[in-house]
Structures are given as C-alpha cells and as structure tokens.
Design an enzyme around this catalytic site. Structure first.
Site, short mmCIF file in Angstrom:
data_model
loop_
_atom_site.label_atom_id
_atom_site.label_comp_id
_atom_site.label_asym_id
_atom_site.label_seq_id
_atom_site.Cartn_x
_atom_site.Cartn_y
_atom_site.Cartn_z
N GLY A 1 0.84 -1.20 0.00
CA GLY A 1 0.00 0.00 0.00
C GLY A 1 0.87 1.25 0.00
O GLY A 1 0.53 2.28 0.58
N TYR B 1 -14.87 -2.61 7.43
CA TYR B 1 -13.46 -2.25 7.66
C TYR B 1 -13.06 -2.50 9.11
O TYR B 1 -12.01 -3.09 9.39
CB TYR B 1 -13.30 -0.77 7.29
CG TYR B 1 -11.95 -0.16 7.59
CD1 TYR B 1 -10.83 -0.45 6.82
CD2 TYR B 1 -11.82 0.78 8.62
CE1 TYR B 1 -9.61 0.16 7.08
CE2 TYR B 1 -10.60 1.40 8.87
CZ TYR B 1 -9.51 1.08 8.10
OH TYR B 1 -8.31 1.68 8.36
N1 SER Z 1 -9.30 6.79 8.50
C1 SER Z 1 -9.97 5.54 8.56
C2 SER Z 1 -11.28 5.61 7.89
O1 SER Z 1 -11.90 6.63 7.99
C3 SER Z 1 -10.19 5.09 9.96
O2 SER Z 1 -9.09 4.41 10.38
O3 SER Z 1 -11.71 4.66 7.34
#
Ligand code: SER
Length: 339
Positions: free
Chosen positions: A10, A154
């Site tokens: 990444g 996520y």
């Molecule tokens: N910055 C990330 C997101 O907003 C959170 O870890 O998905």
C-alpha cells in the site's frame, strides 16, 4: 548496524508516502515498495525497488519473497471504511485475505532467513463500536479492550486481522509435532483519523477533517458530511509515521501486548472548522450531515486511552492540535496549492 530491507505494501497511500520519505533520509535502509498503482517518479526515486502488483496474487507474492530478504514488513494496503461499506466483498478480500497472505509471507521469510520477521500493521479506531452518541459521550477515553464491537466491514476486518496477527505470533501451527521454525513478530497500532498536509485519503470516514483543510487551501467550498459536534481522535501524519517507527524499534521485552492505541488530539468538527478558518478566513465550510456516515462516526470513540503505548514504548505525540495546524498542516497545504 547492517542494512535493513523493508517491504511496504500500500506504498502509494498516505502512510506509505510518509514512511518512504522518512526512510529515504536514512542510510542503510532498502525500501521495497508495493502497490496496485504505479508510484509517481519522485516516490520511486526514494525506493530501492518498486513493484506494481496485487497482494491477493499469490504467485506474484511468492516471486517477490524469493527475490528479497525482508527484515520488516509494513503492511499498509487496505480499503478504508466508507469504501469498504460500498464494496464489502472486495474489502474483505483485500483487508483480510491480503493480510493473511502477508502473514504467510512473513512466516516463510522468517523460516528461510532463520530469524524473526517483523510485521507492522496499522489498525484503526474503526475496531470500536459504541451503540450510539449517548454511550460515546459517556465512554470517554476508550481502552484497547473496551467496546470492540465494530459496525463496519473495515472495522471488523481490522479487528479480525489484529487477532490473526496475534495468532500467527503465538499459536500458529500449535499442533505440529515439531516446533515451527518461522516466527512473525506482529506489532500493531490502532490509529485515529490521520491528517496529512501533502496527500488526501480516499474512501475513509474520518476524511472530513483532511477534506475540510485541503478544500479551504484550494479555495473550494466544502460541504462537510458530519454534524458540528462530531468528535473523534485525529493525528498529524508525522506522528502517525513516528508511531509505527517507534513501535517497530521497541525492544520486544518491553511490549506487554501486540495491539496499541495511539492518540493525539480530539477536536469536534466545529473546532476543526475554527482552526481552518483562522488560516483561510474566506473559506466556505458548511455542515451537511450524511446521516449514514454520521452513524459510523457516532460509533467511534471521542478519544482513546493510549497509556499502554506511552508506558511500554514511550509513545508521545509531537503535535497537539495547535502545533499540527500552525507548524505542519497550514504551511504544508499552503505550499501544496500555491501555484
Ligand atoms: N481513517 C480511517 C477511515 O476513515 C479510519 O481508520 O476509514
């Protein structure tokens, strides 16, 4: 100290850029950078080798692993929280299967090299899931073991991979007759929202802060997708990079866990707007909440308890909110868009 070879997955993302710039200023470090997209020329010039490839492509990973002896893997590749809600299947593949592939690579590398290989992994405040804004208000600073009930793909992916990392480190192939030869030294920080002066994130839910700043610097109106009272922790990118580096450098015996919160400052969206307006008084910033994204932010804590990181490996952010804006973000974005 001899040379160190570091793999960054990444590499084209925000943290990747920060890490690569850091390593470019230090001798004896060979950065092998991997991303789905080809890196720009300037970033490429800072790396020892760059690869355009997919962490889900096992044949590609095998040939990458055959060609290098990695001491440390910074596994940064991921789909962030908003994008992962829109593409849950792809997110699960990249975020979970991709991480599993890198853990396997670390084990293989370790076996072949006859030494531990470190895998440094950025997790996220998205692993937390408070039921609603009221509970969030009452929770205060949240510790690593509290409220780990994520409501996003996520967050679930990150929480699972934290556990996968611990499993690979402590119990992998625990039923084998012979003790396993390779060993992964898995270390993870749970990041708050990160704000960079030079890059913008894509597909995150904490993106309202960097977007507000970068839009203002460009002289563009910004319709912020959260309520003014939304509060989550943020961190300036140099501190994000330094958290990863410091955790990597910490002596193993100092670490009482493998997963650490790191905090810095925790502004409301209205406070962020005030700081942005101080530097760009004519900026046009409106609050137009997207209720669905808002609900995700309401489930993330207002602040994190990072005392474990402070005690175990001396974590301390360099940038509080004032310093982040005055010395890093405002000068950075002003330079970036000054043409
Ligand atoms: N910055 C990330 C997101 O907003 C959170 O870890 O998905």
């Amino acid at each position: 100290m001899g040379e160190k070879t570091i793999l960054i997955t990444g590499a084209n993302g925000e943290i990747g850029h920060g890490l690569i710039s850091h390593f470019a200023e230090h001798d004896g470090i060979k950065v092998v950078a991997l991303d789905l997209n080809t890196l720009d020329e300037e970033t490429r010039s800072k790396c020892y080798k760059t690869y355009t490839g997919d962490i889900l492509d096992n044949r590609f990973l095998e040939s990458l692993s055959t060609g290098h002896d990695f001491d440390v893997i910074y596994h940064l590749a991921a789909l962030l929280s908003t994008r992962a809600e829109r593409q849950p299947t792809i997110a699960h593949k990249v975020n979970v299967d991709g991480t599993m592939n890198l853990l396997e690579m670390a084990i293989t590398q370790s076996r072949l090299q006859g030494k531990e290989v470190k895998l440094i992994y950025p997790s996220s405040i998205a692993v937390y899931g408070l039921p609603d804004a009221g509970a969030k208000g009452r929770a205060g600073k949240v510790g690593e073991d509290q409220w780990a009930e994520p409501r996003t793909m996520y967050g679930i992916n990150k929480l699972y991979c934290e556990r996968l990392g611990k499993y690979y480190m402590n119990f992998y192939r625990q039923l084998d007759a012979q003790p396993m030869e390779g060993k992964v030294d898995f270390r993870c920080v749970r990041f708050p929202g990160l704000i960079s002066a030079v890059t913008l994130p894509t597909g995150g839910t904490s993106d309202f802060a960097p977007e507000m700043l970068h839009h203002a610097a460009k002289g563009e109106t910004y319709n912020c997708f959260v309520r003014e009272d939304t509060r989550i922790p943020f961190m300036a990118m140099p501190d994000g990079v330094s958290a990863l580096l410091r955790l990597e450098a910490a002596p193993r015996e100092k670490l009482s866990t493998q997963v650490y919160n790191v905090g810095s400052f925790s502004p409301s969206a209205a406070e962020l707007k005030r700081y942005v307006l101080k530097a760009f008084p004519s900026a046009s910033i409106n609050f137009v909440p997207d209720l669905k994204r808002q609900a995700i932010l309401d489930s993330w804590p207002a602040d994190v308890d990072d005392s474990l990181a402070r005690n175990d490996w001396g974590w301390k952010p360099e940038y509080d909110m004032a310093r982040a804006f005055d010395e890093y973000l405002i000068p950075g974005v002003s330079k970036l868009y000054k043409k």
